[in-house]
Scaffold this motif. Structure first.
Motif, PDB file in Angstrom:
ATOM      1  N   GLY A 168      -3.586   5.481  -9.890  1.00 54.44           N
ATOM      2  CA  GLY A 168      -4.838   4.760 -10.079  1.00 54.44           C
ATOM      3  C   GLY A 168      -4.625   3.313 -10.476  1.00 54.44           C
ATOM      4  O   GLY A 168      -5.341   2.415 -10.015  1.00 54.44           O
ATOM      5  N   LEU A 169      -3.647   3.073 -11.335  1.00 57.62           N
ATOM      6  CA  LEU A 169      -3.378   1.708 -11.779  1.00 57.62           C
ATOM      7  C   LEU A 169      -2.924   0.831 -10.613  1.00 57.62           C
ATOM      8  O   LEU A 169      -3.410  -0.293 -10.424  1.00 57.62           O
ATOM      9  CB  LEU A 169      -2.321   1.716 -12.879  1.00 57.62           C
ATOM     10  CG  LEU A 169      -2.032   0.374 -13.572  1.00 57.62           C
ATOM     11  CD1 LEU A 169      -1.658   0.595 -15.028  1.00 57.62           C
ATOM     12  CD2 LEU A 169      -0.912  -0.392 -12.864  1.00 57.62           C
ATOM     13  N   LEU A 170      -2.008   1.347  -9.804  1.00 56.95           N
ATOM     14  CA  LEU A 170      -1.496   0.559  -8.685  1.00 56.95           C
ATOM     15  C   LEU A 170      -2.549   0.365  -7.608  1.00 56.95           C
ATOM     16  O   LEU A 170      -2.668  -0.716  -7.018  1.00 56.95           O
ATOM     17  CB  LEU A 170      -0.240   1.213  -8.103  1.00 56.95           C
ATOM     18  CG  LEU A 170       0.930   1.369  -9.077  1.00 56.95           C
ATOM     19  CD1 LEU A 170       2.135   1.974  -8.361  1.00 56.95           C
ATOM     20  CD2 LEU A 170       1.289   0.051  -9.725  1.00 56.95           C
ATOM     21  N   ARG A 171      -3.334   1.419  -7.368  1.00 52.58           N
ATOM     22  CA  ARG A 171      -4.410   1.291  -6.390  1.00 52.58           C
ATOM     23  C   ARG A 171      -5.429   0.250  -6.854  1.00 52.58           C
ATOM     24  O   ARG A 171      -5.908  -0.572  -6.065  1.00 52.58           O
ATOM     25  CB  ARG A 171      -5.080   2.649  -6.214  1.00 52.58           C
ATOM     26  CG  ARG A 171      -6.188   2.717  -5.173  1.00 52.58           C
ATOM     27  CD  ARG A 171      -5.609   2.679  -3.775  1.00 52.58           C
ATOM     28  NE  ARG A 171      -5.620   1.325  -3.229  1.00 52.58           N
ATOM     29  CZ  ARG A 171      -4.903   0.959  -2.171  1.00 52.58           C
ATOM     30  NH1 ARG A 171      -4.108   1.819  -1.563  1.00 52.58           N
ATOM     31  NH2 ARG A 171      -4.957  -0.283  -1.731  1.00 52.58           N
ATOM     32  N   GLY A 172      -5.743   0.274  -8.140  1.00 49.30           N
ATOM     33  CA  GLY A 172      -6.678  -0.698  -8.686  1.00 49.30           C
ATOM     34  C   GLY A 172      -6.154  -2.113  -8.583  1.00 49.30           C
ATOM     35  O   GLY A 172      -6.913  -3.055  -8.308  1.00 49.30           O
TER      36      GLY A 172
END
Length: 232
Positions: A168-172
């Protein structure tokens, strides 16, 4: 943008990289995969100014890493774990990194919270699990609020919840316009998060492009990987 152009590296008579060319673009997660010894780490080390190529270029926003005026505000990276001394606390380690890079100290508290280590700031790194060490390395990479992230095996040691959080962090980060270059051996994770894929084998890029195009004709990324690299 991260731009690798005709990158070659030789150690004596041994060729480590040969004419490697690809890009990692803003707003996208680029997966970088290959067998052990394929040249992934050598490519990332050259990109981050830790090694020099025999020929070719590896540029970040059109500049070599050594020419970036404020590198940690441009690119954050994790290679070989957190890089923290085992006797330091997480907070002290990040404060030292921030001070060396001219980054305001308040960012230490912010990144510890961002990576889920707010309650472990006073814990010595030697007491960290492998997954906590991965989170600390990412915290250091995020200190300068960089536009680009270059991450080598970032989910190594994370439990399922941690892997989902990292995803989620990288996608965000990418969805906000950032660039993510992600090296990993976990094909399922690379397939889950990547927009683009670069496959390297024997020091050469054997496939590059949008993920769906690279794996076209194969049942999965894993099957495409074995077919493209000849790995057993």
């Amino acid at each position: 943008m991260l731009s690798i152009t005709r990158l070659s590296k030789r150690h004596g008579s041994r060729t480590v990289l040969s004419d490697v060319t690809f890009q990692a673009l803003p707003g996208r997660v680029t997966g970088f995969v290959g067998p052990n010894g394929a040249g992934k780490s050598s490519t990332l080390r050259i990109l981050l100014g830790l090694d020099r190529p025999t020929s070719g270029t590896a540029l970040i926003d059109g500049k070599h890493y050594r020419d970036l005026p404020d590198p940690m505000r441009t690119v954050g990276s994790t290679l070989d774990g957190s890089g923290a001394h085992r006797s330091r606390t997480a907070r002290n380690h990040l404060a030292w990194v921030a001070r060396a890079a001219g980054i305001p100290r308040h960012r230490v508290r912010e990144v510890l919270d961002q990576v889920g280590l707010a309650g472990a700031g006073r814990t010595r790194v030697g007491r960290f699990s492998l997954g906590m060490g991965q989170r600390l390395g990412l915290a250091a990479a995020l200190l300068g609020e960089p536009a680009a992230l270059v991450l080598d095996e970032p989910v190594n040691g994370l439990d399922p919840e941690g892997i989902r959080w990292m995803r989620g962090l990288l996608r965000g980060h990418a969805d906000a316009g950032g660039t993510v270059l992600l090296s990993s051996h976990l094909m399922s994770e690379v397939a889950e998060i990547s927009d683009d894929l670069v496959v390297i084998a024997g020091g050469r890029v054997v496939a590059a492009g949008p993920l769906d195009r690279v794996i076209a004709g194969h049942a999965s990324l894993e099957e495409a990987f074995f077919a493209l690299t000849g790995a057993q």
